[in-house]
Design a protein around this motif. Structure first.
Motif, PDB file in Angstrom:
ATOM      1  N   LYS A 156       0.935  -1.084  -0.039  1.00  0.00           N
ATOM      2  CA  LYS A 156      -0.072   0.074  -0.301  1.00  0.00           C
ATOM      3  C   LYS A 156       0.810   1.169   0.014  1.00  0.00           C
ATOM      4  CE  LYS A 156      -3.249   2.204   3.203  1.00  0.00           C
ATOM      5  NZ  LYS A 156      -2.701   2.706   4.277  1.00  0.00           N
ATOM      6  N   TYR A 157       0.438   2.080  -0.852  1.00  0.00           N
ATOM      7  CA  TYR A 157       1.181   3.362  -0.791  1.00  0.00           C
ATOM      8  C   TYR A 157       0.344   4.783  -0.822  1.00  0.00           C
ATOM      9  CZ  TYR A 157       5.014   6.886  -0.801  1.00  0.00           C
ATOM     10  OH  TYR A 157       5.854   7.674  -0.544  1.00  0.00           O
ATOM     11  N   LEU A 158       0.712   5.855  -0.862  1.00  0.00           N
ATOM     12  CA  LEU A 158      -0.054   7.053  -0.586  1.00  0.00           C
ATOM     13  C   LEU A 158      -0.813   7.424  -1.722  1.00  0.00           C
ATOM     14  CD1 LEU A 158       2.765   9.310   1.197  1.00  0.00           C
ATOM     15  CD2 LEU A 158       1.444   7.468   2.231  1.00  0.00           C
ATOM     16  N   GLY A 159      -2.142   7.941  -1.484  1.00  0.00           N
ATOM     17  CA  GLY A 159      -2.613   8.609  -2.399  1.00  0.00           C
ATOM     18  C   GLY A 159      -2.574   9.993  -2.710  1.00  0.00           C
ATOM     19  N   ALA A 160      -3.202  10.787  -3.648  1.00  0.00           N
ATOM     20  CA  ALA A 160      -2.654  12.210  -3.827  1.00  0.00           C
ATOM     21  C   ALA A 160      -2.838  12.926  -2.570  1.00  0.00           C
ATOM     22  CB  ALA A 160      -3.265  12.667  -5.157  1.00  0.00           C
ATOM     23  N   ASP A 161      -3.854  12.811  -1.994  1.00  0.00           N
ATOM     24  CA  ASP A 161      -4.214  13.702  -0.720  1.00  0.00           C
ATOM     25  C   ASP A 161      -3.015  13.606   0.249  1.00  0.00           C
ATOM     26  OD1 ASP A 161      -6.283  14.453  -2.074  1.00  0.00           O
ATOM     27  OD2 ASP A 161      -7.735  13.511  -0.642  1.00  0.00           O
ATOM     28  N   GLU A 162      -2.907  12.274   0.622  1.00  0.00           N
ATOM     29  CA  GLU A 162      -1.952  11.937   1.667  1.00  0.00           C
ATOM     30  C   GLU A 162      -0.318  12.324   1.158  1.00  0.00           C
ATOM     31  OE1 GLU A 162      -3.191   7.834   1.268  1.00  0.00           O
ATOM     32  OE2 GLU A 162      -3.465   7.423   3.049  1.00  0.00           O
ATOM     33  N   LYS A 163      -0.240  12.739  -0.022  1.00  0.00           N
ATOM     34  CA  LYS A 163       1.026  13.212  -0.586  1.00  0.00           C
ATOM     35  C   LYS A 163       1.294  14.564  -0.381  1.00  0.00           C
ATOM     36  CE  LYS A 163       2.483   9.650  -4.031  1.00  0.00           C
ATOM     37  NZ  LYS A 163       2.329   9.356  -5.452  1.00  0.00           N
ATOM     38  N   GLU A 164      -0.029  15.137  -0.521  1.00  0.00           N
ATOM     39  CA  GLU A 164       0.126  16.659  -0.062  1.00  0.00           C
ATOM     40  C   GLU A 164      -0.116  16.845   1.293  1.00  0.00           C
ATOM     41  OE1 GLU A 164      -3.623  18.332  -2.386  1.00  0.00           O
ATOM     42  OE2 GLU A 164      -3.214  20.120  -0.789  1.00  0.00           O
ATOM     43  N   THR A 165      -0.478  15.989   2.248  1.00  0.00           N
ATOM     44  CA  THR A 165      -0.354  16.170   3.616  1.00  0.00           C
ATOM     45  C   THR A 165       1.334  16.161   3.999  1.00  0.00           C
ATOM     46  OG1 THR A 165      -2.625  14.899   4.079  1.00  0.00           O
ATOM     47  CG2 THR A 165      -0.825  15.030   5.900  1.00  0.00           C
ATOM     48  N   TYR A 166       1.823  15.037   3.391  1.00  0.00           N
ATOM     49  CA  TYR A 166       3.200  14.832   3.634  1.00  0.00           C
ATOM     50  C   TYR A 166       3.798  16.253   3.294  1.00  0.00           C
ATOM     51  CZ  TYR A 166       8.014  13.323   2.891  1.00  0.00           C
ATOM     52  OH  TYR A 166       9.442  13.362   3.205  1.00  0.00           O
ATOM     53  N   LEU A 167       3.784  16.695   2.240  1.00  0.00           N
ATOM     54  CA  LEU A 167       4.736  17.962   1.488  1.00  0.00           C
ATOM     55  C   LEU A 167       3.897  19.064   2.540  1.00  0.00           C
ATOM     56  CD1 LEU A 167       6.552  18.575  -0.338  1.00  0.00           C
ATOM     57  CD2 LEU A 167       5.005  19.300  -1.993  1.00  0.00           C
ATOM     58  N   ASN A 168       2.777  19.284   3.012  1.00  0.00           N
ATOM     59  CA  ASN A 168       2.261  20.350   3.647  1.00  0.00           C
ATOM     60  C   ASN A 168       3.040  20.342   4.874  1.00  0.00           C
ATOM     61  OD1 ASN A 168       0.544  21.649   1.844  1.00  0.00           O
ATOM     62  ND2 ASN A 168      -1.209  20.664   2.622  1.00  0.00           N
ATOM     63  N   TYR A 169       3.149  19.176   5.660  1.00  0.00           N
ATOM     64  CA  TYR A 169       3.856  19.514   6.908  1.00  0.00           C
ATOM     65  C   TYR A 169       5.313  19.692   6.948  1.00  0.00           C
ATOM     66  CZ  TYR A 169      -0.134  18.222   9.990  1.00  0.00           C
ATOM     67  OH  TYR A 169      -1.005  18.194  10.707  1.00  0.00           O
ATOM     68  N   ASN A 170       5.868  19.392   5.637  1.00  0.00           N
ATOM     69  CA  ASN A 170       7.482  19.504   5.427  1.00  0.00           C
ATOM     70  C   ASN A 170       7.574  21.125   4.998  1.00  0.00           C
ATOM     71  OD1 ASN A 170       9.702  17.473   5.070  1.00  0.00           O
ATOM     72  ND2 ASN A 170       7.603  16.406   5.165  1.00  0.00           N
ATOM     73  N   LEU A 171       6.611  21.760   4.647  1.00  0.00           N
ATOM     74  CA  LEU A 171       6.539  23.097   4.150  1.00  0.00           C
ATOM     75  C   LEU A 171       6.178  23.751   5.584  1.00  0.00           C
ATOM     76  CD1 LEU A 171       6.705  24.542   1.674  1.00  0.00           C
ATOM     77  CD2 LEU A 171       4.189  24.878   1.689  1.00  0.00           C
ATOM     78  N   ILE A 172       5.445  23.311   6.417  1.00  0.00           N
ATOM     79  CA  ILE A 172       5.241  24.196   7.683  1.00  0.00           C
ATOM     80  C   ILE A 172       6.599  24.076   8.656  1.00  0.00           C
ATOM     81  CG2 ILE A 172       4.227  24.036   9.934  1.00  0.00           C
ATOM     82  CD1 ILE A 172       1.510  22.909   8.352  1.00  0.00           C
ATOM     83  N   ASN A 173       6.923  22.935   8.363  1.00  0.00           N
ATOM     84  CA  ASN A 173       8.374  22.915   9.217  1.00  0.00           C
ATOM     85  C   ASN A 173       9.550  23.810   8.454  1.00  0.00           C
ATOM     86  OD1 ASN A 173       8.239  20.980  11.847  1.00  0.00           O
ATOM     87  ND2 ASN A 173       7.212  19.783  10.141  1.00  0.00           N
ATOM     88  N   SER A 174       9.403  23.624   7.245  1.00  0.00           N
ATOM     89  CA  SER A 174      10.824  24.194   6.598  1.00  0.00           C
ATOM     90  C   SER A 174      10.773  25.922   6.957  1.00  0.00           C
ATOM     91  CB  SER A 174      10.734  24.272   5.106  1.00  0.00           C
ATOM     92  OG  SER A 174       9.534  25.017   4.623  1.00  0.00           O
ATOM     93  N   ARG A 175       9.507  26.385   7.249  1.00  0.00           N
ATOM     94  CA  ARG A 175       9.348  27.830   7.637  1.00  0.00           C
ATOM     95  C   ARG A 175      10.255  27.926   9.088  1.00  0.00           C
ATOM     96  NH1 ARG A 175       3.462  27.536   6.042  1.00  0.00           N
ATOM     97  NH2 ARG A 175       3.698  27.701   3.818  1.00  0.00           N
ATOM     98  N   GLU A 176      10.264  27.114   9.738  1.00  0.00           N
ATOM     99  CA  GLU A 176      11.128  27.042  11.148  1.00  0.00           C
ATOM    100  C   GLU A 176      12.532  26.898  11.168  1.00  0.00           C
ATOM    101  OE1 GLU A 176       8.989  27.979  13.624  1.00  0.00           O
ATOM    102  OE2 GLU A 176       7.532  28.166  12.376  1.00  0.00           O
ATOM    103  N   LEU A 177      12.910  26.832   9.719  1.00  0.00           N
ATOM    104  CA  LEU A 177      14.269  26.485   9.682  1.00  0.00           C
ATOM    105  C   LEU A 177      15.084  27.476   8.804  1.00  0.00           C
ATOM    106  CD1 LEU A 177      16.610  24.145  10.027  1.00  0.00           C
ATOM    107  CD2 LEU A 177      15.772  23.081   8.020  1.00  0.00           C
TER     108      LEU A 177
END
Ligand code: UDP
Length: 413
Positions: free
Chosen positions: A96-117
């Motif tokens: 099982k792998y991620l669907g499009a929404d889940e890939k977006e969730t993954y990227l969104n959280y990385n984006l949120i974190n990148s603003r803190e770095l």
């Protein structure tokens, strides 16, 4: 800023009595070229699992050697950690792998974190495992910062779709580090890859010397009376660690050794949503057998308790089906305890010079465990061989040397 994990101080000289002065001198020499080099280690959790164990030990030592090293963790919530656990599972071979929404969730959280770095605060950023792997993609990259992606997972039989997804983030890094060359995915640009196996810290509370008397007292407090023989598996509650297989093997051994106990010691990692589900399954099984003990960090099993379990067990089991490295194997061998473990990932290299048996099935796990239980000389011989191999290859000072060499190559490139 990303959350800073405070790890206090630890002098490298404290390790001289275990590894010798020459090793310490070599580390100092390597570090002399890295004075004040600013490094950030970034991962998903400050507690639970091998990566947090490693960082907890290595970061203070890198600082003591004159580098300026921080350990920071990313922010995440249930939805994100569910997605990253699916990535982890797929990299270890789940279909099982991620669907499009889940890939977006993954990227969104990385984006949120990148603003803190702010990458320009560091000369080197080491990102551990898939959870924060897209940080580099999301950050405004500074030319001067060197980025390393450190994969701790058994990726020898990955789901291709998962690699295709992650590859676009990972290939941007200056270097990637895997535990074994067998984990490097096919068609990966080998020139940027380093192979560095993990290691254990002989001075951490989990691994330091503990008298048998004290170890007995610690386990008695948990309701384990070492007057009777027991075997242990210490692991996150994770299907790849096959806790149900361990119980089956224990039941088979018990037919010949009715007074045997099994301790399944598991922790609830902060970023692991599956652990509770597996814990419930195990505790439901637990009810009819007073010799079967399912224990967790939430009921008082901390580092010293794990130390006592690994030290006093007749055999330590690690019945993994996939395994990045399996620090628990080195931890048990360092204490002179024989290990029966799945032929998976990084486990065989820890048992290459003795110390226990590799197994491929529940039946074999039971047979080999019984063989050790019935032969004290064999157990002693294995214990000695295992400890020697860990001393020579899998102590934190070797890992430190490898990391300093990696940092040096990055700074000079
Ligand atoms: N661990 C622990 N308590 C537990 C379960 C695990 O302290 O109840 C520790 C264990 O001693 C080891 C680490 O968590 O240091 C697990 O690392 P390993 O490489 O074996 O597996 P991972 O969890 O990274 O897959």
């Amino acid at each position: 800023m990303l959350q800073l994990v405070d790890v206090g101080r630890q002098p490298i000289d404290a390790y001289a009595k275990i590894v010798g002065l020459e090793v310490i001198a070599e580390l100092r020499q390597l570090a002399s070229e890295l004075k004040s080099v600013r490094v950030a280690h970034i991962n998903a959790t400050s507690y639970g699992g091998g990566v947090s164990e490693l960082l907890r030990s290595i970061v203070p030592l890198e600082n003591d050697l004159g580098l300026k090293v921080e350990w920071r963790t990313i922010f995440g919530e249930g939805q994100f950690f569910k997605v990253t656990k699916d990535i982890h599972n797929a990299l270890q071979g789940a279909k099982k792998y991620l669907g499009a929404d889940e890939k977006e969730t993954y990227l969104n959280y990385n984006l949120i974190n990148s603003r803190e770095l702010d990458p320009k605060d560091y000369d080197i950023i080491v990102v551990h495992d898939p959870q924060p792997a897209a940080l580099l993609e999301c950050c405004r990259q500074q030319e001067e910062t060197k980025w390393v992606w450190r994969c701790h997972i058994d990726t020898s039989r990955s789901n291709e779709e998962a690699w295709d997804h992650l590859k676009k983030y990972v290939l941007r890094y200056h270097k990637t580090v895997f535990t074994m060359k067998e984990f490097v995915p096919p068609k990966f640009p080998l020139v940027d890859v380093e192979i560095i196996p993990p290691a254990i810290d002989p001075l951490s509370p989990k691994n330091l010397e503990l008298s048998d008397k004290m170890a007995h007292r610690i386990l008695a407090w948990l309701g384990i009376f070492p007057g009777e023989p027991f075997i242990t598996q210490v692991s996150r509650f994770d299907r790849w660690k096959d806790p149900l297989g361990v119980i089956k093997a224990y039941k088979m051994v018990k037919e010949s050794r009715p007074n045997l106990h099994l301790a399944l010691v598991g922790s609830m990692a902060l970023d692991d949503p599956e652990a509770w589900e597996i814990y419930s399954e195990l505790t439901a099984l637990d009810t009819n057998d007073p010799n079967l003990h399912v224990l967790t960090n939430l009921t008082g099993v901390g580092n010293m308790e794990v130390n006592a379990f690994q030290r006093l067990s007749s055999v330590v089991i690690q019945k993994s089906i996939r395994e990045g490295f399996g620090l628990v194997v080195s931890e048990a061998l360092w204490k002179g305890t024989p290990v029966v473990a799945g032929r998976a990932g990084g486990i065989p290299m820890q048992l290459m010079a003795g110390g226990g048996f590799l197994i491929d099935s529940v039946e074999e796990c039971a047979d080999r465990t019984l063989e050790i239980l019935e032969n004290k000389d064999l157990a002693l011989e294995m214990g000695e061989a295992g400890r020697e191999n860990i001393k020579n290859n899998f102590l934190i000072t070797r890992l430190l040397r490898d990391e300093l060499q990696l940092f040096r190559s990055l700074v000079n490139s």
